[in-house]
Every structure is written in structure tokens, then in C-alpha cells.
Design an enzyme around this catalytic site. Structure first.
Site, short mmCIF file in Angstrom:
data_model
loop_
_atom_site.label_atom_id
_atom_site.label_comp_id
_atom_site.label_asym_id
_atom_site.label_seq_id
_atom_site.Cartn_x
_atom_site.Cartn_y
_atom_site.Cartn_z
N ASN A 4 3.23 21.76 11.55
CA ASN A 4 4.27 22.76 11.28
C ASN A 4 3.57 24.10 11.05
OD1 ASN A 4 6.31 24.36 10.25
ND2 ASN A 4 6.54 23.20 8.34
N TRP A 5 3.65 24.97 12.03
CA TRP A 5 2.92 26.25 11.94
C TRP A 5 3.64 27.28 11.09
CZ3 TRP A 5 1.44 26.80 17.87
CH2 TRP A 5 0.52 25.79 18.18
N LYS A 6 4.86 27.00 10.70
CA LYS A 6 5.63 27.94 9.88
C LYS A 6 5.63 29.33 10.54
CE LYS A 6 4.65 25.00 5.98
NZ LYS A 6 4.43 24.81 4.57
N HIS A 90 13.62 21.60 5.88
CA HIS A 90 12.32 21.79 5.23
C HIS A 90 12.53 22.46 3.87
CE1 HIS A 90 8.36 23.41 4.32
NE2 HIS A 90 7.89 22.47 5.12
N GLU A 92 11.14 24.80 2.40
CA GLU A 92 11.15 26.28 2.40
C GLU A 92 12.50 26.81 2.88
OE1 GLU A 92 7.55 26.66 4.66
OE2 GLU A 92 6.45 25.87 2.94
N GLU A 162 8.36 15.11 1.69
CA GLU A 162 7.45 16.19 1.32
C GLU A 162 7.72 16.62 -0.12
OE1 GLU A 162 5.91 18.42 5.02
OE2 GLU A 162 7.80 19.32 4.45
N GLY A 168 1.50 23.16 0.38
CA GLY A 168 0.71 24.39 0.33
C GLY A 168 -0.03 24.62 -0.98
N SER A 207 0.01 19.04 1.72
CA SER A 207 -1.45 19.15 1.60
C SER A 207 -2.20 17.98 2.26
CB SER A 207 -1.87 19.31 0.14
OG SER A 207 -1.32 20.51 -0.39
N GLY A 228 1.14 21.35 7.34
CA GLY A 228 1.24 22.81 7.43
C GLY A 228 -0.14 23.42 7.57
N GLY A 229 -0.71 23.81 6.44
CA GLY A 229 -1.99 24.54 6.41
C GLY A 229 -3.07 23.98 7.33
P1 PGA Z 1 1.07 21.89 3.80
O1 PGA Z 1 2.58 22.04 4.33
O2 PGA Z 1 0.39 20.88 4.65
O3 PGA Z 1 0.47 23.28 3.94
O4 PGA Z 1 1.16 21.47 2.38
C1 PGA Z 1 3.31 20.91 4.71
C2 PGA Z 1 4.69 21.32 5.15
O5 PGA Z 1 5.27 22.24 4.56
O6 PGA Z 1 5.26 20.75 6.12
#
Ligand code: PGA
Length: 246
Positions: A4-6, A90, A92, A162, A168, A207, A228-229
Site C-alpha cells: 500500500n503506497w498511500k 483503511h 487512515e 490492521e 506506521g 509495521s 505500507g512503509g
Molecule cells: P505500515 O502500514 O506497514 O507502514 O505500518 C500498513 C498499512 O497502513 O497498510
């Protein structure tokens, strides 16, 4: 393994990423490799990986087919751009953009109707975990966001657990903490859709990194990762996709 590149990467950066990725993972057969660029990069990324073992998804959609909905994108438009998956709900989006289980449910139906696999995200906040309401919160999210689906829709979709406190933050749920919630999600799901619960894939997100992925993936109810990251750098995403070779 889903990246997930956001809100990161230009079109050129997105294409260059999958250009490197496609060679590195061309031998991977037993892991589905998914990337989620921003809306505007999805089609360019799709053209770079068309017919290969990398699939493209979007990070959101709107449930209506078309019309006066400024700023929104429909499931059929995503399909047209080459998306075969879409992230829905998600944390966010729930936190910053007012996404709730009811709208998640409408989006799940719209995606399924257009033959796009929804990846529906659920997870508790730190406060909810500390107050011991994790299971209650997850149960509500699963029941409400995944209600009224056909058995077929129910067995095709993907759920992502999640924990919000792990996204993050560098704080991963322990494999045991994650497994406990994954097993619970499967149990709730079996009450809703008896035949789909064994088939539904449940991804862990929060994470996930090359050095913790193997332990997480060993858990019986963890079927993959939503990252994500660590999906933003091609080297680390390759390590995640190939975790089973470590
Ligand atoms: P993260 O994000 O790996 O940076 O914790 C995961 C996500 O939000 O899908």
C-alpha cells in the site's frame, strides 16, 4: 503480499518501481504480488505489468457507477484502468475521511459487482486495545462492513487486520496477538458465511518488515501481509514477497 503506497510516488516513480519488481519476482509462483499506487498511477503501473504475476489495486473507490460526485472514482473506472483489487476502509480513511462501516459495505458491494476483489481493513485503536474492547470493535467492523453479501462474494474478498496502533509506528503486533485476532475474525466470518470462512484470506498489516514477516506468516490464520512503509523501497518489498525463501 500487498504494498500500500498511500500518497507516495509520482507516475514515473511508480512505473520505475514495478519495472524493477517484475524482474525480481518473475520466479514467484506461490505468492500473489499486489501493489496499490495512487489513482493516477494505476493505469501506467498496470501497463508495465500486464499479463505478469503482479496485480494492481486502488486505495479507495466510490460506490456509485457514475454521475455528479466530484472527486470520486467508480469501480468500473478502476476496472478500466487495470485494477483487480481495491483497499476499502483503511484506518487512515476512517480516521481522516469519515469512512464508516456502512460506507465500507456499499463500497464492497460495488467492487464485487465489478469483479474487483475488495481488501477490507479492520482494526482497533490503542485506546480500544487498552480498554480491552478489541474483540468487540473487530466484531462490529466485520459484521457491519461485510453484511448482506452472497456466498460467492463472501469467499472472494480479502480481509486485512490492521491494528491502528501498529500502522506506521514500528510497533508490530506479536505473531500471537495477530493470530488471536485473525482466528477471531475467521470465527465471526463463519457465523456470517459458513462456507466462505475457510476460503477467505486474512492479511495482517501494521509495521510488517523483512525481519518480522516470516514469524507472522507462520501463524495458521495469517494468509498474507498488507504493507505500507516497507513496500515503498523495492529491495525491501522484494524481500517481503520472497519471505518464504529466507
Ligand atoms: P505500515 O502500514 O506497514 O507502514 O505500518 C500498513 C498499512 O497502513 O497498510
Amino acid at each position: 503480499m500487498a504494498g500500500n503506497w498511500k500518497m507516495n510516488k509520482t507516475i514515473a516513480e511508480s512505473v520505475s518501481f514495478v519495472h524493477m519488481l517484475k524482474t525480481a519476482v518473475s520466479d514467484v509462483k506461490d505468492v500473489d504480488v499486489l501493489v496499490f499506487p495512487t489513482f493516477i498511477s494505476t493505469n501506467a503501473v498496470y501497463n508495465e505489468v500486464k499479463g505478469l504475476n503482479i496485480k494492481v489495486g486502488a486505495q479507495n473507490l466510490f460506490w456509485e457507477e457514475k454521475g455528479a460526485f466530484t472527486g470520486e472514482v467508480s469501480a468500473s473506472m478502476l476496472k478500466d484502468a487495470g485494477c483487480s483489487y481495491v483497499l476499502i476502509g483503511h484506518s487512515e480513511r476512517r480516521q481522516y475521511f469519515g469512512e464508516v462501516d456502512k460506507t465500507v459495505n456499499k463500497k464492497v458491494k460495488a467492487a464485487s459487482l465489478n469483479d474487483i476483489v475488495p481488501i477490507v481493513c479492520v482494526g482497533e485503536t490503542l485506546k480500544e486495545r487498552e480498554e480491552n474492547t478489541t474483540f468487540k470493535v473487530i466484531k462490529k467492523q466485520v459484521k457491519e462492513s461485510l453484511s448482506d453479501l452472497s456466498q460467492e462474494e463472501a469467499s472472494k474478498l480479502v480481509i486485512a487486520y490492521e491494528p491502528v496502533w501498529a500502522i506506521g509506528t514500528g510497533k508490530t503486533a506479536t505473531p500471537q496477538q495477530a493470530q488471536e485476532v485473525h482466528a477471531f475474525i475467521r470465527e465471526i466470518y463463519s457465523q456470517l458465511y459458513k462456507n466462505a470462512a475457510d476460503k477467505v484470506r486474512i492479511l495482517y498489516g501494521g509495521s510488517v518488515k523483512p525481519d518480522n514477516v516470516s514469524e507472522l506468516m507462520k501463524q495458521s490464520d495469517i494468509d498474507g501481509g498488507l504493507v505500507g512503509g516497507a513496500s515503498l523501497e523495492v529491495e525491501s518489498f522484494i524481500k517481503l514477497v520472497k519471505y518464504f525463501k529466507n
